[in-house]
Design a protein around this motif. Structure first.
Motif, mmCIF file in Angstrom:
data_model
loop_
_atom_site.group_PDB
_atom_site.id
_atom_site.type_symbol
_atom_site.label_atom_id
_atom_site.label_comp_id
_atom_site.label_asym_id
_atom_site.label_seq_id
_atom_site.Cartn_x
_atom_site.Cartn_y
_atom_site.Cartn_z
ATOM 1 N N MET A 19 0.818 -1.218 0.000
ATOM 2 C CA MET A 19 0.000 0.000 0.000
ATOM 3 C C MET A 19 0.847 1.261 0.000
ATOM 4 O O MET A 19 0.317 2.364 -0.140
ATOM 5 C CB MET A 19 -0.911 0.027 1.217
ATOM 6 C CG MET A 19 -0.164 -0.178 2.517
ATOM 7 S SD MET A 19 -1.074 0.291 3.991
ATOM 8 C CE MET A 19 -0.614 2.007 4.096
ATOM 9 N N GLY A 20 2.147 1.130 0.151
ATOM 10 C CA GLY A 20 3.036 2.284 0.206
ATOM 11 C C GLY A 20 4.154 2.048 1.196
ATOM 12 O O GLY A 20 4.986 1.157 1.018
ATOM 13 N N ALA A 21 4.165 2.834 2.251
ATOM 14 C CA ALA A 21 5.153 2.671 3.310
ATOM 15 C C ALA A 21 4.545 3.193 4.608
ATOM 16 O O ALA A 21 3.662 4.045 4.597
ATOM 17 C CB ALA A 21 6.447 3.424 2.968
ATOM 18 N N PHE A 22 5.013 2.658 5.712
ATOM 19 C CA PHE A 22 4.585 3.128 7.016
ATOM 20 C C PHE A 22 5.736 2.915 7.991
ATOM 21 O O PHE A 22 6.774 2.341 7.629
ATOM 22 C CB PHE A 22 3.318 2.408 7.498
ATOM 23 C CG PHE A 22 3.472 0.911 7.606
ATOM 24 C CD1 PHE A 22 3.882 0.324 8.797
ATOM 25 C CD2 PHE A 22 3.204 0.091 6.525
ATOM 26 C CE1 PHE A 22 4.026 -1.051 8.904
ATOM 27 C CE2 PHE A 22 3.354 -1.291 6.617
ATOM 28 C CZ PHE A 22 3.766 -1.855 7.814
ATOM 29 N N THR A 23 5.581 3.387 9.195
ATOM 30 C CA THR A 23 6.645 3.288 10.182
ATOM 31 C C THR A 23 6.307 2.261 11.253
ATOM 32 O O THR A 23 5.128 2.089 11.608
ATOM 33 C CB THR A 23 6.903 4.647 10.858
ATOM 34 O OG1 THR A 23 5.694 5.120 11.442
ATOM 35 C CG2 THR A 23 7.396 5.667 9.836
ATOM 36 N N LEU A 24 7.326 1.572 11.737
ATOM 37 C CA LEU A 24 7.129 0.691 12.884
ATOM 38 C C LEU A 24 6.679 1.525 14.079
ATOM 39 O O LEU A 24 7.201 2.616 14.322
ATOM 40 C CB LEU A 24 8.423 -0.049 13.230
ATOM 41 C CG LEU A 24 8.962 -1.043 12.191
ATOM 42 C CD1 LEU A 24 10.243 -1.686 12.712
ATOM 43 C CD2 LEU A 24 7.933 -2.113 11.864
ATOM 44 N N ARG A 25 5.730 1.006 14.819
ATOM 45 C CA ARG A 25 5.171 1.761 15.942
ATOM 46 C C ARG A 25 5.344 0.961 17.233
ATOM 47 O O ARG A 25 4.627 -0.014 17.470
ATOM 48 C CB ARG A 25 3.692 2.059 15.687
ATOM 49 C CG ARG A 25 3.073 2.986 16.715
ATOM 50 C CD ARG A 25 1.697 3.426 16.262
ATOM 51 N NE ARG A 25 1.091 4.313 17.235
ATOM 52 C CZ ARG A 25 -0.095 4.110 17.788
ATOM 53 N NH1 ARG A 25 -0.802 3.060 17.473
ATOM 54 N NH2 ARG A 25 -0.575 4.977 18.659
ATOM 55 N N ILE A 26 6.324 1.372 18.013
ATOM 56 C CA ILE A 26 6.545 0.729 19.314
ATOM 57 C C ILE A 26 5.780 1.545 20.348
ATOM 58 O O ILE A 26 6.324 2.458 20.968
ATOM 59 C CB ILE A 26 8.051 0.650 19.655
ATOM 60 C CG1 ILE A 26 8.835 0.053 18.486
ATOM 61 C CG2 ILE A 26 8.265 -0.176 20.918
ATOM 62 C CD1 ILE A 26 8.446 -1.350 18.118
ATOM 63 N N ASP A 27 4.507 1.214 20.505
ATOM 64 C CA ASP A 27 3.667 1.959 21.430
ATOM 65 C C ASP A 27 3.435 1.140 22.695
ATOM 66 O O ASP A 27 4.125 0.147 22.946
ATOM 67 C CB ASP A 27 2.340 2.325 20.763
ATOM 68 C CG ASP A 27 1.578 1.092 20.281
ATOM 69 O OD1 ASP A 27 2.083 -0.039 20.448
ATOM 70 O OD2 ASP A 27 0.475 1.252 19.738
ATOM 71 N N SER A 28 2.464 1.568 23.496
ATOM 72 C CA SER A 28 2.203 0.889 24.771
ATOM 73 C C SER A 28 1.789 -0.566 24.564
ATOM 74 O O SER A 28 2.157 -1.444 25.355
ATOM 75 C CB SER A 28 1.117 1.642 25.545
ATOM 76 O OG SER A 28 -0.070 1.766 24.777
ATOM 77 N N VAL A 29 1.026 -0.829 23.485
ATOM 78 C CA VAL A 29 0.609 -2.207 23.210
ATOM 79 C C VAL A 29 1.819 -3.071 22.873
ATOM 80 O O VAL A 29 1.956 -4.208 23.363
ATOM 81 C CB VAL A 29 -0.420 -2.234 22.062
ATOM 82 C CG1 VAL A 29 -0.748 -3.668 21.674
ATOM 83 C CG2 VAL A 29 -1.681 -1.498 22.464
ATOM 84 N N ALA A 30 2.718 -2.546 22.030
ATOM 85 C CA ALA A 30 3.918 -3.306 21.668
ATOM 86 C C ALA A 30 4.800 -3.556 22.889
ATOM 87 O O ALA A 30 5.338 -4.665 23.064
ATOM 88 C CB ALA A 30 4.702 -2.548 20.598
ATOM 89 N N ILE A 31 4.946 -2.547 23.756
ATOM 90 C CA ILE A 31 5.745 -2.719 24.972
ATOM 91 C C ILE A 31 5.120 -3.772 25.876
ATOM 92 O O ILE A 31 5.810 -4.634 26.442
ATOM 93 C CB ILE A 31 5.881 -1.370 25.718
ATOM 94 C CG1 ILE A 31 6.706 -0.381 24.900
ATOM 95 C CG2 ILE A 31 6.504 -1.574 27.093
ATOM 96 C CD1 ILE A 31 8.155 -0.761 24.742
#
Length: 384
Positions: free
Chosen positions: A338-350
């Motif tokens: 779909m294009g590009a996006f950034t990895l998101r290390i948010d509270s859920v990932a932590i």
């Protein structure tokens, strides 16, 4: 009676090499979990912020969900503006954006024939795409383009190749980069925007891909949808932009499920790796454990001490991986269809990453500890 807390801590320090290797193995597993969960969260975030409830997309009914395949008449924007009164209008300008959207090969100074997403737009595009902000440079004139902040990641190119003043080639023409824009993490950030008329000229197309319309306060998308259904000769379809990206969420649901399955596989592999290392660690301490039982410590207390050591190692590994993920992985650009996006290390990932790490510490320590404590004290004291 429980063993002293510092007993388990000192045991970790007595075998620095083994402790270090176990810590590294656990940190690697947790880091992989952070990467996969960050990928999932980044994809979901990009799709969720891309849709605007007040924007309606009008495109070809034959293109299904793929706007790149859409082709509508060039007179569609004027016809829609004249027939409908629910669009936002300010200073006499209808907030209606005609656009030609195309996936094409783009060449930069350091990348030949990278696959990019190009959108031909007019000056009305920022009026409708309200999240788009020019961060530096200027709006493109004839022969110029303005690029999203993730366009270089989509092309697989270095950001310097898309700096202001650099030239790129697509559709047989050379274009000069006039500026950069951001869109609050939306999918547009991986696109290249240029003047609509110039893009139609080089592609030898007079049609459009879609028309984006910003609704006025209190207006309903139902009026546009009804108009498109009644005018069957136009073969148009109207859909809220938020609903369009919600459908993409469903389209990419198998990818997200596969990613969560990878998280489960990585966690399972980590458990077995932890079991292997903990078995080795406990096997060399059978006489020590038997001695503790002989001097009066109960098996439950010894078991808790061994689990404590595993949890301490897992917590340290989770903390180390979390710091690395937040400082080095968070915001890292990833190419996607779909294009590009950034990895998101948010509270859920932590939460998921650290939870998996602590779970590895408990599950990795329990089986070898139980196995070692099943033997009788007399036999264990004779173990070599």
């Amino acid at each position: 009676m429980l063993l002293p807390w510092e007993y388990g801590v000192r045991n970790l320090a007595r075998r620095p090499v083994r402790t270090g290797l176990t810590l590294l193995a656990l940190a690697t597993v947790v880091m992989l979990v952070f990467v996969v969960v960050g990928f999932i969260r980044g994809l979901e975030q990009s799709l969720s912020v891309s849709g605007d409830d007040d924007v309606v997309l009008v495109y070809s009914v034959n293109s299904e969900e793929n706007i790149e395949n859409s082709s509508i008449a060039a007179r569609s924007p004027a016809l829609l503006s004249a027939s409908l009164g629910g669009t936002w209008k300010r200073f006499g300008v209808d907030h209606v954006s005609p656009e030609l959207y195309l996936g094409t090969r783009v060449s930069t100074s350091d990348q030949e024939n990278g696959l990019g997403l190009v959108r031909g737009v007019t000056y009305r595009a920022p009026l409708v795409r309200r999240g788009v902000k020019i961060v530096d440079g200027a709006w493109p004139e004839q022969g110029e383009v303005i690029v999203g902040r993730l366009a270089s990641a989509k092309l697989g190119s270095h950001s310097d190749a898309l700096a202001i003043g650099q030239t790129i080639q697509f559709e047989g023409a050379t274009w000069t980069v006039s500026g950069h824009f951001a869109a609050e993490g939306a999918a547009y950030e991986s696109e290249i925007w240029c003047d609509l008329s110039a893009f139609q000229t080089v592609t030898k197309r007079q049609d459009l891909s879609l028309v984006a319309m910003l609704l006025a306060p209190g207006a309903s998308a139902a009026e546009i949808e009804l108009f498109c259904k009644e005018r069957t000769d136009l073969e148009l379809r109207a859909l809220r932009e938020s609903d369009y990206y919600a459908s993409l969420q469903q389209h990419y649901r198998p990818v997200r499920l596969l990613a969560w399955f990878v998280v489960a596989l990585v966690s399972g592999a980590g458990v077995f790796a932890g079991l292997n290392m903990m078995y080795g660690a406990v096997a060399g301490r059978i006489r020590e454990l038997a001695t503790l039982q002989a001097i009066g410590f109960r098996r439950r207390a010894i078991l808790l001490s061994l689990v404590q050591e595993g949890v301490l190692l897992a917590a340290a590994a989770s903390l180390l991986s979390g710091v690395i993920a937040l400082t080095m992985l968070n915001g890292l650009a990833v190419r996607f269809t779909m294009g590009a996006f950034t990895l998101r290390i948010d509270s859920v990932a932590i939460l998921v990453g650290c939870g998996v790490g602590l779970l590895l510490g408990v599950l990795g320590a329990l089986p070898p500890a139980l196995k070692a404590l099943r033997e009788s004290v007399a036999i264990s004291l004779k173990a070599v």
